[in-house]
Write a protein that holds these residues in place. Structure first.
Motif, PDB file in Angstrom:
ATOM      1  N   VAL A  37      83.234  46.817  32.809  1.00  0.00           N
ATOM      2  CA  VAL A  37      82.099  46.568  33.703  1.00  0.00           C
ATOM      3  C   VAL A  37      82.479  46.809  35.162  1.00  0.00           C
ATOM      4  O   VAL A  37      81.634  47.216  35.958  1.00  0.00           O
ATOM      5  N   SER A  38      83.735  46.581  35.518  1.00  0.00           N
ATOM      6  CA  SER A  38      84.166  46.873  36.894  1.00  0.00           C
ATOM      7  C   SER A  38      84.107  48.373  37.168  1.00  0.00           C
ATOM      8  O   SER A  38      83.654  48.796  38.238  1.00  0.00           O
ATOM      9  N   TRP A  39      84.549  49.166  36.210  1.00  0.00           N
ATOM     10  CA  TRP A  39      84.464  50.617  36.365  1.00  0.00           C
ATOM     11  C   TRP A  39      82.998  51.038  36.502  1.00  0.00           C
ATOM     12  O   TRP A  39      82.664  51.876  37.338  1.00  0.00           O
ATOM     13  N   SER A  40      82.132  50.442  35.683  1.00  0.00           N
ATOM     14  CA  SER A  40      80.698  50.750  35.750  1.00  0.00           C
ATOM     15  C   SER A  40      80.134  50.412  37.121  1.00  0.00           C
ATOM     16  O   SER A  40      79.370  51.194  37.698  1.00  0.00           O
ATOM     17  N   ALA A  41      80.485  49.239  37.617  1.00  0.00           N
ATOM     18  CA  ALA A  41      79.997  48.828  38.936  1.00  0.00           C
ATOM     19  C   ALA A  41      80.489  49.795  40.001  1.00  0.00           C
ATOM     20  O   ALA A  41      79.717  50.204  40.879  1.00  0.00           O
ATOM     21  N   HIS A  42      81.757  50.169  39.915  1.00  0.00           N
ATOM     22  CA  HIS A  42      82.311  51.107  40.893  1.00  0.00           C
ATOM     23  C   HIS A  42      81.606  52.462  40.827  1.00  0.00           C
ATOM     24  O   HIS A  42      81.358  53.097  41.851  1.00  0.00           O
ATOM     25  N   THR A  43      81.260  52.888  39.630  1.00  0.00           N
ATOM     26  CA  THR A  43      80.644  54.194  39.428  1.00  0.00           C
ATOM     27  C   THR A  43      79.159  54.209  39.795  1.00  0.00           C
ATOM     28  O   THR A  43      78.680  55.165  40.399  1.00  0.00           O
ATOM     29  N   TYR A  44      78.427  53.149  39.431  1.00  0.00           N
ATOM     30  CA  TYR A  44      76.970  53.179  39.544  1.00  0.00           C
ATOM     31  C   TYR A  44      76.381  52.281  40.630  1.00  0.00           C
ATOM     32  O   TYR A  44      75.243  52.458  41.013  1.00  0.00           O
ATOM     33  N   LEU A  45      77.130  51.315  41.097  1.00  0.00           N
ATOM     34  CA  LEU A  45      76.594  50.366  42.069  1.00  0.00           C
ATOM     35  C   LEU A  45      76.896  50.861  43.477  1.00  0.00           C
ATOM     36  O   LEU A  45      77.967  50.619  44.017  1.00  0.00           O
ATOM     37  N   HIS A  46      75.928  51.568  44.041  1.00  0.00           N
ATOM     38  CA  HIS A  46      76.124  52.167  45.359  1.00  0.00           C
ATOM     39  C   HIS A  46      75.586  51.286  46.480  1.00  0.00           C
ATOM     40  O   HIS A  46      76.039  51.372  47.610  1.00  0.00           O
ATOM     41  N   SER A  47      74.594  50.478  46.143  1.00  0.00           N
ATOM     42  CA  SER A  47      74.016  49.591  47.140  1.00  0.00           C
ATOM     43  C   SER A  47      73.277  48.478  46.414  1.00  0.00           C
ATOM     44  O   SER A  47      72.988  48.580  45.233  1.00  0.00           O
ATOM     45  N   VAL A  48      72.993  47.425  47.147  1.00  0.00           N
ATOM     46  CA  VAL A  48      72.178  46.334  46.626  1.00  0.00           C
ATOM     47  C   VAL A  48      70.903  46.323  47.462  1.00  0.00           C
ATOM     48  O   VAL A  48      70.906  45.883  48.606  1.00  0.00           O
ATOM     49  N   PRO A  49      69.816  46.845  46.891  1.00  0.00           N
ATOM     50  CA  PRO A  49      68.573  46.901  47.646  1.00  0.00           C
ATOM     51  C   PRO A  49      68.038  45.493  47.923  1.00  0.00           C
ATOM     52  O   PRO A  49      68.129  44.606  47.070  1.00  0.00           O
ATOM     53  N   THR A  50      67.497  45.308  49.101  1.00  0.00           N
ATOM     54  CA  THR A  50      67.028  43.978  49.498  1.00  0.00           C
ATOM     55  C   THR A  50      65.558  43.955  49.899  1.00  0.00           C
ATOM     56  O   THR A  50      65.034  42.896  50.229  1.00  0.00           O
TER      57      THR A  50
END
Length: 171
Positions: A37-50
């Motif tokens: 899941v850390s690899w996934s977050a690093h790969t796909y989590l580019h920003s946290v929209p607010t």
């Protein structure tokens, strides 16, 4: 969905299925799913929209992942064999894992194969401003489920180890 997305989601589903057989609660038990899941977050989590209700969506999905993870961790049998703590996922833990991880996979398939227009209308009606909000919500749901399930099992395994070895209880 890319081939990597498919592989990742299937591997996450298989992680708990391999625990239907009793497994030692050790560093590998912790690091393998957290690494995925850390690899996934690093790969796909580019920003946290607010904007809009993006954070509400993200918080709701994260809460669902947390509830599934803690409940799955509590539904996992944990014991100490005199040497090592062991965990075995029972039927309830497997079902909860499949609901969380399988549900994410089904949602992704639906969204990318015909459900996109419905999802866009839902998003507009509920002030969810970007596709990234859904990506972030799904990733944080998975991370919360994995982290809280593992954390719950590790805490229970430590308690079992202390009760199985009284000399550890004094430390």
């Amino acid at each position: 969905m890319t081939t990597t997305d498919w592989i990742l989601d299937i591997v996450l589903i298989l992680v708990v299925l391999r625990q239907v057989r009793e497994a030692r609660v050790d560093l590998r038990f912790v690091l393998l799913p957290l690494g995925i899941v850390s690899w996934s977050a690093h790969t796909y989590l580019h920003s946290v929209p607010t904007a809009g209700n993006d954070l509400v969506l993200i918080a709701l999905f994260t809460l669902v992942g947390t509830v599934l993870g803690v409940t799955g961790g509590l539904a996992t049998r944990v014991r100490h064999d005199g040497t090592h703590p062991l965990a075995r996922a029972g039927a309830t833990a497997v079902v909860l894992w499949l609901v969380g991880m399988g549900g994410r996979l089904v949602f992704q398939i639906w969204a990318s194969h015909g459900g996109g227009a419905t999802l866009a209308r839902f998003s507009a009606a509920h002030d969810i401003t970007t596709e990234q909000a859904w990506v972030t919500a799904l990733l944080l749901m998975a991370f919360a489920e994995v982290a809280t399930r593992i954390g719950t099992i590790v805490i229970r395994a430590a308690a079992e180890s202390r009760s199985a070895r009284p000399e550890l209880a004094r430390v």
